[in-house]
Design an enzyme around this catalytic site. Structure first.
Site, PDB file in Angstrom:
ATOM      1  N   ARG A  87      60.371   9.694   2.606  1.00  0.00           N
ATOM      2  CA  ARG A  87      59.393  10.481   1.828  1.00  0.00           C
ATOM      3  C   ARG A  87      58.138   9.687   1.521  1.00  0.00           C
ATOM      4  NH1 ARG A  87      62.425  14.671  -1.113  1.00  0.00           N
ATOM      5  NH2 ARG A  87      60.881  14.618  -2.766  1.00  0.00           N
ATOM      6  N   LYS A 116      48.188  13.991  15.320  1.00  0.00           N
ATOM      7  CA  LYS A 116      49.251  13.021  15.615  1.00  0.00           C
ATOM      8  C   LYS A 116      48.678  11.636  15.862  1.00  0.00           C
ATOM      9  CE  LYS A 116      52.758  15.161  14.754  1.00  0.00           C
ATOM     10  NZ  LYS A 116      51.936  15.898  13.831  1.00  0.00           N
ATOM     11  N   LYS A 150      56.064  12.201   3.520  1.00  0.00           N
ATOM     12  CA  LYS A 150      56.626  13.321   4.284  1.00  0.00           C
ATOM     13  C   LYS A 150      56.349  14.645   3.579  1.00  0.00           C
ATOM     14  CE  LYS A 150      58.746  15.400   7.555  1.00  0.00           C
ATOM     15  NZ  LYS A 150      58.023  15.591   8.830  1.00  0.00           N
ATOM     16  N   ASN A 176      59.181  13.118 -10.836  1.00  0.00           N
ATOM     17  CA  ASN A 176      58.433  13.446  -9.619  1.00  0.00           C
ATOM     18  C   ASN A 176      57.477  14.563 -10.012  1.00  0.00           C
ATOM     19  OD1 ASN A 176      57.518  13.847  -7.057  1.00  0.00           O
ATOM     20  ND2 ASN A 176      59.327  14.930  -6.320  1.00  0.00           N
ATOM     21  N   GLY A 177      56.183  14.416  -9.656  1.00  0.00           N
ATOM     22  CA  GLY A 177      55.205  15.459  -9.967  1.00  0.00           C
ATOM     23  C   GLY A 177      54.068  14.871 -10.786  1.00  0.00           C
ATOM     24  N   CYS A 237      58.107  11.629  -4.542  1.00  0.00           N
ATOM     25  CA  CYS A 237      58.974  10.579  -5.075  1.00  0.00           C
ATOM     26  C   CYS A 237      60.420  10.944  -4.763  1.00  0.00           C
ATOM     27  CB  CYS A 237      58.786  10.489  -6.582  1.00  0.00           C
ATOM     28  SG  CYS A 237      57.088  10.127  -7.035  1.00  0.00           S
ATOM     29  N   TRP A 254      55.786   7.331  -5.376  1.00  0.00           N
ATOM     30  CA  TRP A 254      54.537   7.351  -4.591  1.00  0.00           C
ATOM     31  C   TRP A 254      53.432   7.520  -5.616  1.00  0.00           C
ATOM     32  CZ3 TRP A 254      50.646  10.962  -2.846  1.00  0.00           C
ATOM     33  CH2 TRP A 254      49.935  10.530  -1.726  1.00  0.00           C
ATOM     34  N   GLU A 285      46.372  19.586  16.918  1.00  0.00           N
ATOM     35  CA  GLU A 285      47.642  18.931  16.598  1.00  0.00           C
ATOM     36  C   GLU A 285      47.754  17.592  17.313  1.00  0.00           C
ATOM     37  OE1 GLU A 285      49.727  19.280  14.433  1.00  0.00           O
ATOM     38  OE2 GLU A 285      51.494  18.190  15.110  1.00  0.00           O
ATOM     39  N   HIS A 341      27.675  22.704  21.746  1.00  0.00           N
ATOM     40  CA  HIS A 341      26.982  22.932  20.463  1.00  0.00           C
ATOM     41  C   HIS A 341      26.967  21.676  19.605  1.00  0.00           C
ATOM     42  CE1 HIS A 341      26.772  27.159  21.441  1.00  0.00           C
ATOM     43  NE2 HIS A 341      28.053  27.134  21.740  1.00  0.00           N
ATOM     44  N   GLU A 346      47.441  10.150  12.538  1.00  0.00           N
ATOM     45  CA  GLU A 346      48.567   9.794  11.652  1.00  0.00           C
ATOM     46  C   GLU A 346      49.278   8.535  12.129  1.00  0.00           C
ATOM     47  OE1 GLU A 346      51.176  13.052   9.786  1.00  0.00           O
ATOM     48  OE2 GLU A 346      50.881  13.652  11.871  1.00  0.00           O
TER      49      GLU A 346
HETATM   50  C1  AGP Z   1      52.100  16.466  10.009  1.00  0.00           C
HETATM   51  O1  AGP Z   1      52.507  15.528  10.997  1.00  0.00           O
HETATM   52  C2  AGP Z   1      51.911  15.833   8.651  1.00  0.00           C
HETATM   53  N1  AGP Z   1      53.068  15.141   8.222  1.00  0.00           N
HETATM   54  C3  AGP Z   1      51.369  16.803   7.620  1.00  0.00           C
HETATM   55  O2  AGP Z   1      50.159  17.311   8.115  1.00  0.00           O
HETATM   56  C4  AGP Z   1      52.281  18.004   7.280  1.00  0.00           C
HETATM   57  O3  AGP Z   1      52.352  18.871   8.388  1.00  0.00           O
HETATM   58  C5  AGP Z   1      51.675  18.747   6.102  1.00  0.00           C
HETATM   59  O4  AGP Z   1      51.634  17.868   4.998  1.00  0.00           O
HETATM   60  C6  AGP Z   1      52.460  20.007   5.714  1.00  0.00           C
HETATM   61  O5  AGP Z   1      53.754  19.643   5.320  1.00  0.00           O
HETATM   62  P1  AGP Z   1      54.845  20.827   5.136  1.00  0.00           P
HETATM   63  O6  AGP Z   1      55.037  21.470   6.466  1.00  0.00           O
HETATM   64  O7  AGP Z   1      56.067  20.142   4.619  1.00  0.00           O
HETATM   65  O8  AGP Z   1      54.271  21.808   4.134  1.00  0.00           O
END
Ligand code: AGP
Length: 616
Positions: A27, A489, A611, A101-102, A2, A75, A485, A508, A492
């Site tokens: 965020r 991407k 984020k 937030n939390g 948040c 959020w 990775e 396998h 996401e």
């Molecule tokens: C990566 O593109 C994502 N946004 C997500 O996997 C991110 O890497 C993960 O949430 C870890 O975030 P951080 O590096 O802020 O701990």
């Protein structure tokens, strides 16, 4: 994830608050709201959806002038993204407004207590209980808001950043934090509270980080910090080292484009000042005694998502250089596994935001077991570095796009520096070997630049494959985490099924996925690194090609052996094996971004994602 903003000063609060919330939109959120104190009253406006919905409401039903206020982008965790569940939440007597937030883990029992005393709660949220509790506590503390906050916070369990205002104390904003970020902005015409310095960096770069279980009492010209018992404490001042423009798009359409383009500088900046004139690694922040480093028996990396992939790359390098075993653990699994951790373990928490709750809780678990802890983080003053024994900051600058790019390259850079530092301290590498690797690292910004100059074929290919239902990614050795990775991407950004495999695993099971036309991206190891890896990858390519796959090879310049077996070749510079992830991942970032654009998606703020995931 948040967004929180508070202000008290000489200026109009609303304008500052809404601008601050906009700076934190990255965020991820699903509702927004503001509260101001004016003429002895609380005025609150809040709305589900994006900020524009709140601004429309404010246009239709304006707030009165006020120099004290709070704002929030939510959020959803407890209760859906509705107007009623949006923050701020208000006490029954309309005196206290709170944003949060939390997660307040004991909110159900507190809710029951309030309801049994006749309080009617309006929302489904955990947050609302705080407004009622503070209002009820005020009479017993002479209506002193800070003391009421201290009393209530002492009853809360879980993770919370709270910011409150009181209609009867218009010159005051009070905040509290436990396990969740809160920073203070020290301005010349007022003071700020926020979950992220981006909210007030336009107004001041003088900030203060709040520690665990601290309360902050903000007035226009004073800031006082106490613990939850009211004892005055100090908070650490720091200067924000990037300005508002850094958080803007810098001429690009998308933050993600800008951040991909910043990768050479991000890597270079993360190397700055860490190699001394005799080419030895100099990690002043790594304040663990050499004797402790020499006695280490294992390294454990805890991280999530992209950060975990960076840790997987680092594993190959650190084991190669230090002969220490390196386990890479997904933070969300780590502490439920009864891991073998002790004083002879170095636990490295990698996190761009420094607030990922899974990683923070894994770090705490490791500390409880007596491990030495090191944070690798991109956000100064965030919780994970603050709770670690040592920290190596990456200097990627603010990463706004939800999909992590430049942070990934700088996390690899920083973990490589740590690996070399461990090897240097433990004597497992000769100085000339360390110098040679450092020279390779110093050369990487220009190598990444070369890749950035040749992204056109990748963009064209992404547009051509935009209708694909699934894409597979194959890698070997350090190319395997790069495959993971690349798949992440694409998931996401393009909301497409994508999966990364170690190429040796194909036979396998996964090879059953191969059908005519399926795109398979292959990160081809350098033929001059470990020829055996390269040759085996050629065989893997032949296996999938024979079954009709469309092979997209990420292969180094000059590797002609790949030509007969690939439908498309994306060339990357020939670099040493351990450096290849830094150049091989860039085409995969561009590929996913272009695929998302072709599909008309919100690239910087993909659906369902935030984020920084500050809840478990
Ligand atoms: C990566 O593109 C994502 N946004 C997500 O996997 C991110 O890497 C993960 O949430 C870890 O975030 P951080 O590096 O802020 O701990």
């Amino acid at each position: 994830m948040c967004g929180i903003v508070g202000y008290v000063g000489q200026k109009q609060a609303l304008e500052i608050i809404v601008a601050g919330l906009r700076r934190m939109e990255y965020r991820g959120y699903d509702s927004a709201g503001v509260a101001v104190v004016a003429d002895g009253k609380l005025e609150v406006r809040k709305k589900a959806g994006k900020l524009v919905n709140l601004e429309t409401l404010l246009g239709a039903d304006p707030l009165p002038n006020s120099t004290t206020g709070i704002g929030h982008t939510r959020w959803a965790t407890h209760g859906g993204p509705t107007d009623r569940n949006a923050h701020p939440h208000v006490s029954s007597d309309d005196r206290i407004a709170v944003i949060h937030n939390g997660i307040i883990e004991n909110f159900q029992s507190l809710r029951a207590e309030l309801e049994s005393s006749g309080v009617i709660l309006e929302s489904e949220t955990d947050t609302e209980v705080v407004a009622h509790l503070i209002s009820k506590a005020l009479p017993s503390v002479d209506h002193d808001l800070p003391r009421a906050m201290q009393a209530v916070c002492s009853r809360l369990e879980g993770a919370f950043t709270l910011v409150v205002v009181d209609s009867e104390q218009p010159d005051l904003v009070v905040g509290a934090r436990r396990n969740s970020p809160l920073v203070v902005g020290l301005g010349t015409d007022g003071n700020f509270l926020a979950s992220d310095v981006a909210a007030f960096v336009d107004h001041t770069r003088n900030a203060m980080e709040l520690g665990q279980d601290q309360i902050v009492i903000l007035r226009a010209d004073s800031v006082v910090v106490t613990d939850f018992s009211g004892n005055v404490e100090q908070a650490k001042p720091f200067t924000i080292d990037w300005d508002a423009s850094a958080a803007e798009k810098g001429g690009f359409d998308l933050f993600m484009q800008k951040e991909i383009s910043e990768q050479p500088k991000a890597v270079a900046d993360s190397l700055l000042g860490r190699i001394d004139e005799s080419h030895r690694i100099k990690l002043d922040e790594f304040n663990l005694e050499p004797a402790i480093i020499r006695d280490l028996k294992k390294v454990i990396v805890v991280a999530c998502g992209t950060a975990a992939h960076a840790g997987m790359v680092a594993k190959y390098a650190i084991e190669h250089w230090t002969h220490l075993p390196v386990d890479v653990e997904l933070a969300s699994e780590f502490r439920y596994r009864d891991p073998i951790v002790g004083p002879d373990s170095l636990v490295i928490a990698i996190s761009q935001s420094g607030e990922t709750m899974d990683t923070l809780m894994a770090l705490r678990h490791a500390k409880e077991q007596g491990a030495r802890t090191l944070a690798i983080c991109n956000t100064v003053g965030s919780t994970i570095p603050r709770e670690s024994d040592a920290v190596i900051y990456t200097y990627a600058g603010p990463e706004i796009a939800v999909a992590s790019t430049k942070a990934f390259l700088t996390q690899i850079t920083a973990t490589y520096l740590v690996g070399l530092f461990l090897a240097q301290t433990r004597g497992t590498m000769f100085e000339d070997e360390i110098r040679s690797v450092l020279a390779e690292l110093n050369d990487m910004p220009s190598q990444v630049d070369l890749v950035l100059d040749t992204t056109e074929p990748v963009q064209k290919l992404a547009r051509k494959l935009a209708s694909a239902r699934s894409v597979l990614f194959l890698g070997r050795h350090v190319g395997y985490p790069v495959a993971l990775e690349g798949a992440l991407k694409l998931k996401e950004l393009a909301y497409m099924h994508a999966e990364g495999f170690p190429a040796g695993e194909l036979k396998h099971g996964p090879i059953a996925l191969i059908e005519p036309g399926i795109p398979v991206v292959v990160i081809v190891p350098s033929p001059s690194g470990r020829a055996v890896l390269h040759d085996k990858m050629i065989s893997n390519i032949q296996e999938v090609r024979a079954r009709g796959a469309q092979v997209i090879a990420i292969a180094e310049e000059g590797d002609e052996s790949i030509v007969p077996f690939a439908d498309h070749i994306i060339r990357i510079p020939a670099v040493p094996t351990l450096m290849q992830p830094l150049v091989a991942v860039v085409p995969l970032q561009v590929f996913a971004l272009e695929m998302a654009r072709e599909r008309g998606h919100d690239v910087d703020q993909p659906r369902n994602l935030a984020k920084s995931v500050t809840v478990e």
